[in-house]
Scaffold this motif. Structure first.
Motif, PDB file in Angstrom:
ATOM      1  N   GLU A 227       0.832  -1.210   0.000  1.00  0.00           N
ATOM      2  CA  GLU A 227       0.000   0.000   0.000  1.00  0.00           C
ATOM      3  C   GLU A 227       0.864   1.256   0.000  1.00  0.00           C
ATOM      4  O   GLU A 227       0.575   2.224  -0.712  1.00  0.00           O
ATOM      5  CB  GLU A 227      -0.921   0.010   1.211  1.00  0.00           C
ATOM      6  N   ALA A 228       1.930   1.244   0.793  1.00  0.00           N
ATOM      7  CA  ALA A 228       2.795   2.424   0.903  1.00  0.00           C
ATOM      8  C   ALA A 228       3.541   2.691  -0.406  1.00  0.00           C
ATOM      9  O   ALA A 228       3.656   3.840  -0.846  1.00  0.00           O
ATOM     10  CB  ALA A 228       3.786   2.241   2.045  1.00  0.00           C
ATOM     11  N   PHE A 229       4.060   1.640  -1.031  1.00  0.00           N
ATOM     12  CA  PHE A 229       4.846   1.797  -2.251  1.00  0.00           C
ATOM     13  C   PHE A 229       3.975   1.868  -3.502  1.00  0.00           C
ATOM     14  O   PHE A 229       4.410   2.389  -4.532  1.00  0.00           O
ATOM     15  CB  PHE A 229       5.840   0.636  -2.407  1.00  0.00           C
ATOM     16  N   GLY A 230       2.785   1.291  -3.412  1.00  0.00           N
ATOM     17  CA  GLY A 230       1.929   1.257  -4.585  1.00  0.00           C
ATOM     18  C   GLY A 230       2.423   0.303  -5.647  1.00  0.00           C
ATOM     19  O   GLY A 230       2.036   0.407  -6.813  1.00  0.00           O
ATOM     20  N   ASN A 231       3.283  -0.644  -5.247  1.00  0.00           N
ATOM     21  CA  ASN A 231       3.895  -1.544  -6.221  1.00  0.00           C
ATOM     22  C   ASN A 231       4.300  -2.839  -5.512  1.00  0.00           C
ATOM     23  O   ASN A 231       5.256  -2.845  -4.726  1.00  0.00           O
ATOM     24  CB  ASN A 231       5.118  -0.866  -6.845  1.00  0.00           C
ATOM     25  N   PRO A 232       3.590  -3.959  -5.741  1.00  0.00           N
ATOM     26  CA  PRO A 232       3.925  -5.216  -5.065  1.00  0.00           C
ATOM     27  C   PRO A 232       5.363  -5.671  -5.291  1.00  0.00           C
ATOM     28  O   PRO A 232       6.020  -6.158  -4.368  1.00  0.00           O
ATOM     29  CB  PRO A 232       2.921  -6.215  -5.656  1.00  0.00           C
ATOM     30  N   ALA A 233       5.864  -5.510  -6.511  1.00  0.00           N
ATOM     31  CA  ALA A 233       7.230  -5.945  -6.813  1.00  0.00           C
ATOM     32  C   ALA A 233       8.245  -5.142  -6.004  1.00  0.00           C
ATOM     33  O   ALA A 233       9.257  -5.690  -5.535  1.00  0.00           O
ATOM     34  CB  ALA A 233       7.513  -5.803  -8.306  1.00  0.00           C
ATOM     35  N   ASP A 236       8.190  -6.448  -2.420  1.00  0.00           N
ATOM     36  CA  ASP A 236       8.893  -7.725  -2.315  1.00  0.00           C
ATOM     37  C   ASP A 236      10.404  -7.539  -2.395  1.00  0.00           C
ATOM     38  O   ASP A 236      11.168  -8.225  -1.702  1.00  0.00           O
ATOM     39  CB  ASP A 236       8.426  -8.666  -3.433  1.00  0.00           C
ATOM     40  N   ALA A 237      10.840  -6.606  -3.236  1.00  0.00           N
ATOM     41  CA  ALA A 237      12.275  -6.338  -3.347  1.00  0.00           C
ATOM     42  C   ALA A 237      12.826  -5.778  -2.038  1.00  0.00           C
ATOM     43  O   ALA A 237      13.942  -6.117  -1.628  1.00  0.00           O
ATOM     44  CB  ALA A 237      12.539  -5.368  -4.496  1.00  0.00           C
ATOM     45  N   ALA A 238      12.058  -4.918  -1.386  1.00  0.00           N
ATOM     46  CA  ALA A 238      12.498  -4.355  -0.107  1.00  0.00           C
ATOM     47  C   ALA A 238      12.636  -5.451   0.938  1.00  0.00           C
ATOM     48  O   ALA A 238      13.636  -5.507   1.670  1.00  0.00           O
ATOM     49  CB  ALA A 238      11.517  -3.283   0.356  1.00  0.00           C
ATOM     50  N   LEU A 239      11.655  -6.337   1.026  1.00  0.00           N
ATOM     51  CA  LEU A 239      11.714  -7.431   1.998  1.00  0.00           C
ATOM     52  C   LEU A 239      12.887  -8.365   1.707  1.00  0.00           C
ATOM     53  O   LEU A 239      13.605  -8.787   2.629  1.00  0.00           O
ATOM     54  CB  LEU A 239      10.400  -8.210   1.986  1.00  0.00           C
ATOM     55  N   ALA A 240      13.106  -8.653   0.441  1.00  0.00           N
ATOM     56  CA  ALA A 240      14.234  -9.522   0.076  1.00  0.00           C
ATOM     57  C   ALA A 240      15.563  -8.873   0.427  1.00  0.00           C
ATOM     58  O   ALA A 240      16.506  -9.543   0.871  1.00  0.00           O
ATOM     59  CB  ALA A 240      14.178  -9.846  -1.418  1.00  0.00           C
ATOM     60  N   SER A 241      15.638  -7.562   0.256  1.00  0.00           N
ATOM     61  CA  SER A 241      16.864  -6.843   0.574  1.00  0.00           C
ATOM     62  C   SER A 241      17.159  -6.913   2.065  1.00  0.00           C
ATOM     63  O   SER A 241      18.301  -7.163   2.481  1.00  0.00           O
ATOM     64  CB  SER A 241      16.729  -5.384   0.126  1.00  0.00           C
ATOM     65  N   TRP A 242      16.133  -6.698   2.901  1.00  0.00           N
ATOM     66  CA  TRP A 242      16.343  -6.772   4.357  1.00  0.00           C
ATOM     67  C   TRP A 242      16.750  -8.183   4.768  1.00  0.00           C
ATOM     68  O   TRP A 242      17.598  -8.354   5.653  1.00  0.00           O
ATOM     69  CB  TRP A 242      15.074  -6.351   5.095  1.00  0.00           C
TER      70      TRP A 242
END
Length: 279
Positions: A227-233, A236-242
């Motif tokens: 919701e915050a990013f407006g972009n599911p991909a 997911d990239a942010a979560l993978a990075s963390w």
């Protein structure tokens, strides 16, 4: 004359303040000048990077442009970034200082990298700033810290080299006002890595409260990020990075010190500067 996009954002506001304090003429691009609260002496002009031609009338006399890219959709960026670069290049080729991201070099398909290539391919003089995480992103924890004193988030042991937004602004102003940084790329980081759980403890110290971290599964925060990013991909990239930073801490560079002649501010200094936000 320096044109500033993203003028109402965390970094853009600091760029405006530093430029005006140094006596530079500044023109701020905003969508609605009547609602923009900008420093005295800054001319607010209405334009939208989604329609590059709206920027053209405001480029007269502009010698440098501070560029924040506001779109996270790569497919749209592939079409739009060359058009923006073309408009800038056709207006006297001002120097462009673009705030990209540290991951542009490892993800050539990211929108950050797409914009970098569009600028470089336009023939414009440029400087690229690639920050790692920006410390202001932790303001997303304000509500939890104020109400419960507990931050529920995944990957507490992910180690980040978060950078103070004013350090980004300071480097940007140096690049905007000097040709010594043309065709240079700087990876901007804090002076050390700090785990996410430790960031929460440091914020607690700054506000004088016991603030705790509680690890939760990544799936628990994914809907909020989408919701915050407006972009599911992008979420997911942010979560993978963390997740990656649990085993491989975010990089630390001395590029801030190279440009400014002083070390980057620590996360503890950032937390002290923003204690009122969390209190």
């Amino acid at each position: 004359m320096i044109l500033v996009t993203g003028a109402t954002g965390n970094v853009g506001r600091r760029v405006l303040a530093r430029l005006t304090a140094a006596g530079h003429s500044v023109r701020a691009v905003v969508r609605d000048p009547s609602r923009a609260k900008l420093p005295a002496g800054v001319a607010a002009v209405a334009a939208d990077l989604a329609d590059p031609e709206t920027v053209r009338p405001h480029l007269d006399g502009v010698q440098a442009v501070f560029l924040i890219w506001p779109f996270v959709d790569t497919a749209a960026t592939v079409q739009l970034a060359p058009r923006v670069a073309h408009v800038l290049a056709s207006a006297g080729s001002p120097r462009v200082v673009y705030v990209s991201a540290a991951y542009a070099d490892t993800d050539p398909d990211s929108f950050w990298a797409v914009v970098e290539r569009a600028i470089a391919g336009s023939g414009l003089p440029w400087t690229v700033l690639r920050p790692t995480g920006i410390a202001t992103n932790t303001l997303g924890w304000v509500g939890a810290i104020r109400t419960e004193g507990v931050v529920r988030w995944p990957y507490g042991t992910a180690a980040r080299s978060l950078i103070h937004q004013d350090d980004i602004a300071a480097v940007a102003v140096e690049a905007l006002t000097s040709d010594r940084h043309d065709r240079r790329t700087y990876v901007l980081t804090g002076p050390e890595t700090v785990t996410q759980a430790e960031q929460v403890r440091i914020i607690g110290t700054a506000v004088g409260r016991d603030v705790r971290w509680q690890d939760v599964p990544a799936e628990a925060v994914r809907p909020m990020l989408v919701e915050a990013f407006g972009n599911p991909a992008f979420a997911d990239a942010a979560l993978a990075s963390w997740a990656t930073m649990v085993e491989k801490p975010e990089r630390v560079t001395d590029d801030v010190a190279t440009v400014l002649g002083r070390p980057a501010r620590t996360f503890a200094q950032w937390a002290a500067d923003h204690a009122a936000d969390f209190a």
